[in-house]
Design a protein around this motif. Structure first.
Motif, PDB file in Angstrom:
ATOM      1  N   GLU A   1      22.292   7.677  43.870  1.00  0.00           N
ATOM      2  CA  GLU A   1      22.449   8.583  43.619  1.00  0.00           C
ATOM      3  C   GLU A   1      23.334   9.365  43.532  1.00  0.00           C
ATOM      4  OE1 GLU A   1      20.066  10.412  47.368  1.00  0.00           O
ATOM      5  OE2 GLU A   1      18.312   9.770  46.515  1.00  0.00           O
ATOM      6  N   LEU A   2      24.185  10.473  43.097  1.00  0.00           N
ATOM      7  CA  LEU A   2      24.849  10.735  43.003  1.00  0.00           C
ATOM      8  C   LEU A   2      25.060  12.478  42.541  1.00  0.00           C
ATOM      9  CD1 LEU A   2      28.099  10.902  42.180  1.00  0.00           C
ATOM     10  CD2 LEU A   2      27.085  11.865  39.363  1.00  0.00           C
ATOM     11  N   ARG A   3      25.669  13.072  43.717  1.00  0.00           N
ATOM     12  CA  ARG A   3      25.875  14.689  44.196  1.00  0.00           C
ATOM     13  C   ARG A   3      27.370  14.687  43.753  1.00  0.00           C
ATOM     14  NH1 ARG A   3      21.931  16.586  48.034  1.00  0.00           N
ATOM     15  NH2 ARG A   3      20.549  14.393  48.655  1.00  0.00           N
ATOM     16  N   ALA A   4      26.936  15.925  43.197  1.00  0.00           N
ATOM     17  CA  ALA A   4      28.445  16.486  42.224  1.00  0.00           C
ATOM     18  C   ALA A   4      28.226  17.889  42.286  1.00  0.00           C
ATOM     19  CB  ALA A   4      28.712  15.901  41.283  1.00  0.00           C
TER      20      ALA A   4
ATOM     21  N   LYS B   1      21.142   4.017  35.424  1.00  0.00           N
ATOM     22  CA  LYS B   1      21.693   4.493  33.785  1.00  0.00           C
ATOM     23  C   LYS B   1      21.820   6.101  34.271  1.00  0.00           C
ATOM     24  CE  LYS B   1      19.125   4.602  29.613  1.00  0.00           C
ATOM     25  NZ  LYS B   1      17.262   4.701  29.095  1.00  0.00           N
ATOM     26  N   LYS B   2      21.072   7.014  34.755  1.00  0.00           N
ATOM     27  CA  LYS B   2      20.778   8.321  34.585  1.00  0.00           C
ATOM     28  C   LYS B   2      22.971   9.619  34.728  1.00  0.00           C
ATOM     29  CE  LYS B   2      17.026   9.928  34.846  1.00  0.00           C
ATOM     30  NZ  LYS B   2      15.551  10.914  35.654  1.00  0.00           N
ATOM     31  N   ILE B   3      23.136   8.704  36.090  1.00  0.00           N
ATOM     32  CA  ILE B   3      24.578   8.552  36.513  1.00  0.00           C
ATOM     33  C   ILE B   3      25.064   7.957  35.701  1.00  0.00           C
ATOM     34  CG2 ILE B   3      26.303   7.774  38.600  1.00  0.00           C
ATOM     35  CD1 ILE B   3      23.417   8.315  40.023  1.00  0.00           C
ATOM     36  N   LEU B   4      25.871   7.216  35.005  1.00  0.00           N
ATOM     37  CA  LEU B   4      26.668   6.433  34.095  1.00  0.00           C
ATOM     38  C   LEU B   4      26.381   7.152  33.003  1.00  0.00           C
ATOM     39  CD1 LEU B   4      26.233   2.826  34.239  1.00  0.00           C
ATOM     40  CD2 LEU B   4      27.680   4.374  34.551  1.00  0.00           C
ATOM     41  N   GLU B   5      24.870   8.433  32.603  1.00  0.00           N
ATOM     42  CA  GLU B   5      25.002   8.908  31.190  1.00  0.00           C
ATOM     43  C   GLU B   5      25.773  10.508  31.755  1.00  0.00           C
ATOM     44  OE1 GLU B   5      20.648   9.340  30.554  1.00  0.00           O
ATOM     45  OE2 GLU B   5      20.572   7.134  29.901  1.00  0.00           O
ATOM     46  N   PHE B   6      25.767  11.238  32.668  1.00  0.00           N
ATOM     47  CA  PHE B   6      25.756  11.553  33.458  1.00  0.00           C
ATOM     48  C   PHE B   6      28.169  11.848  33.425  1.00  0.00           C
ATOM     49  CE2 PHE B   6      28.424  14.375  36.736  1.00  0.00           C
ATOM     50  CZ  PHE B   6      28.521  15.844  37.043  1.00  0.00           C
ATOM     51  N   LEU B   7      28.138  11.048  33.710  1.00  0.00           N
ATOM     52  CA  LEU B   7      29.792  10.460  34.292  1.00  0.00           C
ATOM     53  C   LEU B   7      30.928  10.280  32.424  1.00  0.00           C
ATOM     54  CD1 LEU B   7      29.843   8.101  36.650  1.00  0.00           C
ATOM     55  CD2 LEU B   7      30.466  10.132  36.732  1.00  0.00           C
ATOM     56  N   GLY B   8      29.862   9.845  31.796  1.00  0.00           N
ATOM     57  CA  GLY B   8      30.191   9.862  30.324  1.00  0.00           C
ATOM     58  C   GLY B   8      30.576  10.946  29.613  1.00  0.00           C
TER      59      GLY B   8
ATOM     60  N   GLY C   1      37.208   3.478  35.630  1.00  0.00           N
ATOM     61  CA  GLY C   1      36.546   4.386  35.432  1.00  0.00           C
ATOM     62  C   GLY C   1      36.718   5.693  34.325  1.00  0.00           C
ATOM     63  N   LEU C   2      37.631   6.509  35.598  1.00  0.00           N
ATOM     64  CA  LEU C   2      37.673   8.165  34.667  1.00  0.00           C
ATOM     65  C   LEU C   2      39.017   7.799  33.901  1.00  0.00           C
ATOM     66  CD1 LEU C   2      37.581  10.204  38.029  1.00  0.00           C
ATOM     67  CD2 LEU C   2      35.783   9.415  35.946  1.00  0.00           C
ATOM     68  N   ASN C   3      40.014   6.723  34.089  1.00  0.00           N
ATOM     69  CA  ASN C   3      40.989   6.783  33.031  1.00  0.00           C
ATOM     70  C   ASN C   3      41.053   5.592  31.877  1.00  0.00           C
ATOM     71  OD1 ASN C   3      42.833   8.529  34.467  1.00  0.00           O
ATOM     72  ND2 ASN C   3      44.222   6.885  35.667  1.00  0.00           N
ATOM     73  N   LYS C   4      40.016   4.517  32.241  1.00  0.00           N
ATOM     74  CA  LYS C   4      40.281   3.869  30.691  1.00  0.00           C
ATOM     75  C   LYS C   4      38.604   3.886  30.130  1.00  0.00           C
ATOM     76  CE  LYS C   4      43.703   0.702  32.398  1.00  0.00           C
ATOM     77  NZ  LYS C   4      43.652  -1.323  33.507  1.00  0.00           N
TER      78      LYS C   4
ATOM     79  N   VAL D   1      27.138   0.493  44.856  1.00  0.00           N
ATOM     80  CA  VAL D   1      27.684   1.758  45.839  1.00  0.00           C
ATOM     81  C   VAL D   1      25.982   2.160  45.775  1.00  0.00           C
ATOM     82  CG1 VAL D   1      28.493   3.986  44.998  1.00  0.00           C
ATOM     83  CG2 VAL D   1      29.522   1.980  44.901  1.00  0.00           C
ATOM     84  N   THR D   2      25.591   2.758  46.926  1.00  0.00           N
ATOM     85  CA  THR D   2      24.198   3.380  46.746  1.00  0.00           C
ATOM     86  C   THR D   2      24.237   5.037  47.116  1.00  0.00           C
ATOM     87  OG1 THR D   2      24.611   3.444  49.097  1.00  0.00           O
ATOM     88  CG2 THR D   2      23.690   0.941  48.194  1.00  0.00           C
ATOM     89  N   ASP D   3      25.324   5.934  47.068  1.00  0.00           N
ATOM     90  CA  ASP D   3      25.229   7.052  46.937  1.00  0.00           C
ATOM     91  C   ASP D   3      27.200   7.489  46.826  1.00  0.00           C
ATOM     92  OD1 ASP D   3      26.180   8.244  49.595  1.00  0.00           O
ATOM     93  OD2 ASP D   3      24.792   6.604  49.936  1.00  0.00           O
ATOM     94  N   GLN D   4      27.483   8.446  46.014  1.00  0.00           N
ATOM     95  CA  GLN D   4      28.250   9.034  45.924  1.00  0.00           C
ATOM     96  C   GLN D   4      28.082  10.112  45.855  1.00  0.00           C
ATOM     97  OE1 GLN D   4      29.967   7.245  42.236  1.00  0.00           O
ATOM     98  NE2 GLN D   4      31.623   9.172  42.010  1.00  0.00           N
ATOM     99  N   GLU D   5      30.063  11.001  46.288  1.00  0.00           N
ATOM    100  CA  GLU D   5      29.352  12.548  46.764  1.00  0.00           C
ATOM    101  C   GLU D   5      30.903  12.786  45.997  1.00  0.00           C
ATOM    102  OE1 GLU D   5      28.052  16.274  49.095  1.00  0.00           O
ATOM    103  OE2 GLU D   5      27.770  14.305  49.986  1.00  0.00           O
ATOM    104  N   ASN D   6      30.778  13.937  45.175  1.00  0.00           N
ATOM    105  CA  ASN D   6      31.920  14.530  44.662  1.00  0.00           C
ATOM    106  C   ASN D   6      32.276  15.685  45.688  1.00  0.00           C
ATOM    107  OD1 ASN D   6      30.992  13.793  41.419  1.00  0.00           O
ATOM    108  ND2 ASN D   6      32.290  12.135  42.623  1.00  0.00           N
TER     109      ASN D   6
END
Length: 135
Positions: free
Chosen positions: A39-42, A57-64, A23-26, A116-121
């Motif tokens: 859900e993503l929390r950061a 969709k919103k999470i992938l946009e944010f991570l993009g 994800g992050l490197n490639k 993955v149902t939720d992720q938190e940074n």
């Protein structure tokens, strides 16, 4: 039963490590096994960690957008909880601008289907939000 446990444990480690390496490197975010309603929390989200972004969709946009500032990520290790419902990954993330290196731990809750149902940074965002704050 022992084989199922080992397979589940391996899956959880792989999900956590793939987030960093793929994800992050490639930039292969689309391949992450995110549930459609996850859900993503950061810390740097609008509202911070207390207000999650909801939906794949919103999470992938944010991570993009995150990928635009990431130079690279260096995997340290991954960990799995005892009941095999979550994994964490520890890594260093080099940021392009402002030039800094964040120490990050991400936690992923994973359902029985392997999504993955939720992720938190978890990290201190001050090196990005307030460069030079330590001086």
């Amino acid at each position: 039963m022992e084989t199922l446990t080992k397979n589940r444990k391996d899956l959880l480690h792989q999900i956590a490590r793939d987030y960093v390496e793929e994800g992050l490197n490639k930039g292969n975010l689309e391949n992450l096994p995110y549930h459609p309603n996850m859900e993503l929390r950061a810390p740097l989200l609008p509202g911070g960690s207390t207000v999650p972004v909801k939906g794949r969709k919103k999470i992938l946009e944010f991570l993009g957008k995150v990928l635009e500032i990431v130079e690279n990520a260096e995997l340290v290790d991954s960990y799995v909880n005892e009941d095999l419902t979550a994994a964490t990954v520890e890594f260093y993330c080099k940021i392009k601008d402002p030039k800094t290196k964040l120490r990050i731990i991400d936690r992923f809750r994973v359902n029985e289907a392997g999504q993955v149902t939720d992720q938190e940074n978890f990290y201190d965002p001050r090196d990005i939000s307030h460069p030079g704050w330590q001086k």
